[in-house]
Each structure stands twice: as C-alpha cells, then as structure tokens.
Design a protein around this motif. Sequence first.
Motif, mmCIF file in Angstrom:
data_model
loop_
_atom_site.group_PDB
_atom_site.id
_atom_site.type_symbol
_atom_site.label_atom_id
_atom_site.label_comp_id
_atom_site.label_asym_id
_atom_site.label_seq_id
_atom_site.Cartn_x
_atom_site.Cartn_y
_atom_site.Cartn_z
ATOM 1 N N ARG A 1 0.838 -1.191 0.000
ATOM 2 C CA ARG A 1 0.000 0.000 0.000
ATOM 3 C C ARG A 1 0.875 1.244 0.000
ATOM 4 N NH1 ARG A 1 -5.368 -0.726 1.280
ATOM 5 N NH2 ARG A 1 -5.962 -2.797 1.978
ATOM 6 N N ARG A 2 0.485 2.238 -0.774
ATOM 7 C CA ARG A 2 1.301 3.454 -0.876
ATOM 8 C C ARG A 2 1.510 4.108 0.479
ATOM 9 N NH1 ARG A 2 -1.545 7.163 -5.057
ATOM 10 N NH2 ARG A 2 -3.367 6.052 -4.272
ATOM 11 N N ASN A 3 0.484 4.104 1.327
ATOM 12 C CA ASN A 3 0.610 4.806 2.600
ATOM 13 C C ASN A 3 1.487 4.056 3.599
ATOM 14 O OD1 ASN A 3 -1.081 2.762 3.365
ATOM 15 N ND2 ASN A 3 -2.873 4.049 3.723
ATOM 16 N N ALA A 4 1.985 2.886 3.213
ATOM 17 C CA ALA A 4 2.935 2.161 4.059
ATOM 18 C C ALA A 4 4.343 2.712 3.910
ATOM 19 C CB ALA A 4 2.927 0.681 3.716
ATOM 20 N N CYS A 5 4.561 3.526 2.868
ATOM 21 C CA CYS A 5 5.906 4.003 2.557
ATOM 22 C C CYS A 5 5.980 5.518 2.701
ATOM 23 C CB CYS A 5 6.286 3.637 1.118
ATOM 24 S SG CYS A 5 6.328 1.869 0.815
ATOM 25 N N PRO A 6 6.648 5.999 3.729
ATOM 26 C CA PRO A 6 6.762 7.445 3.904
ATOM 27 C C PRO A 6 7.819 8.110 3.043
ATOM 28 C CG PRO A 6 7.723 6.308 5.773
ATOM 29 C CD PRO A 6 7.142 5.260 4.897
ATOM 30 N N TYR A 7 8.714 7.313 2.444
ATOM 31 C CA TYR A 7 9.818 7.887 1.683
ATOM 32 C C TYR A 7 9.723 7.463 0.222
ATOM 33 C CZ TYR A 7 11.401 8.218 6.473
ATOM 34 O OH TYR A 7 11.463 8.474 7.812
ATOM 35 N N TRP A 8 9.900 8.463 -0.671
ATOM 36 C CA TRP A 8 9.733 8.227 -2.102
ATOM 37 C C TRP A 8 10.826 8.924 -2.892
ATOM 38 C CZ3 TRP A 8 5.759 5.329 -4.260
ATOM 39 C CH2 TRP A 8 4.781 4.890 -3.369
ATOM 40 N N GLY A 9 11.184 8.312 -4.008
ATOM 41 C CA GLY A 9 12.047 8.960 -4.970
ATOM 42 C C GLY A 9 11.233 9.802 -5.937
#
Length: 124
Positions: free
Chosen positions: A107-115
């Motif tokens: 799920r996208r909201n599981a990942c707080p860090y993005w490139g």
Amino acid sequence: QVQLVESGGGLVQAGGSLRLSCAASGGTFSSYSMGWFRQAPGKEREFVGAISWSGGRTDYADSVKGRFTISRDNAKKTVYLQMNSLNTEDTAVYYCAAANRGWPISRRNACPYWGQGTQVTISS
C-alpha cells in the motif's frame, strides 16, 4: 531519514528488458523495506514489487510476477528492479519507496519515503 534516487529508465521495445536502480542515502538502508511502484498516464499509482529489509521476503503484483525481479545490495545501499518481457502496459513512471522495518508495503501509505521517479516507455 532516507533519500532515494531512481535511475535506469528509458525507451525499450516490447519484449525487451531494463534494470532500474534506486540508490539510498541517509538512514540505515538495511533497516528499510524497499518497494517499487509505477504510475501510468491517467492512472493511479500502483504497487509493482517489494523486498523486506533483510532481503528474505519479496512480494510482487500479479501483473509482473514471473517477469520482474527485485533485489537489493545493502553494501551499495541500492535496490534493483529487473524487468524482462516488457510490454506496452508496463509504460509508466517507476518510483522507489521505503518503509522502516515495514512489511508488507504494497500500500502506498505504508511508505513514507519516495524517490522522484524514472520514466519507462515500451514501444510496440
């Protein structure tokens, strides 16, 4: 806090292969589960694959199973996405994401860090 930079995108003919890389800086890379997501024009960002912080677990979207492989090199602080048998439906901006000891991270909201993403275009 980890910073992520993707590379390796480009234009490839259908049936071809690409390998994406995501280099991390800051934070303790070996503590982060790493994921790949993609977003095609006019579509929602979707999960592609993920690898746990230990590298012992992987997860893939059904649409890429058997074609894509995710791996990591903790010494190089880099995660890879090997993409084979590409087709036009794989055209998208591909994003790397990270979650500190999170799992699963589909799920996208599981990942707080993005490139910032890297463009992959598959021509027919």
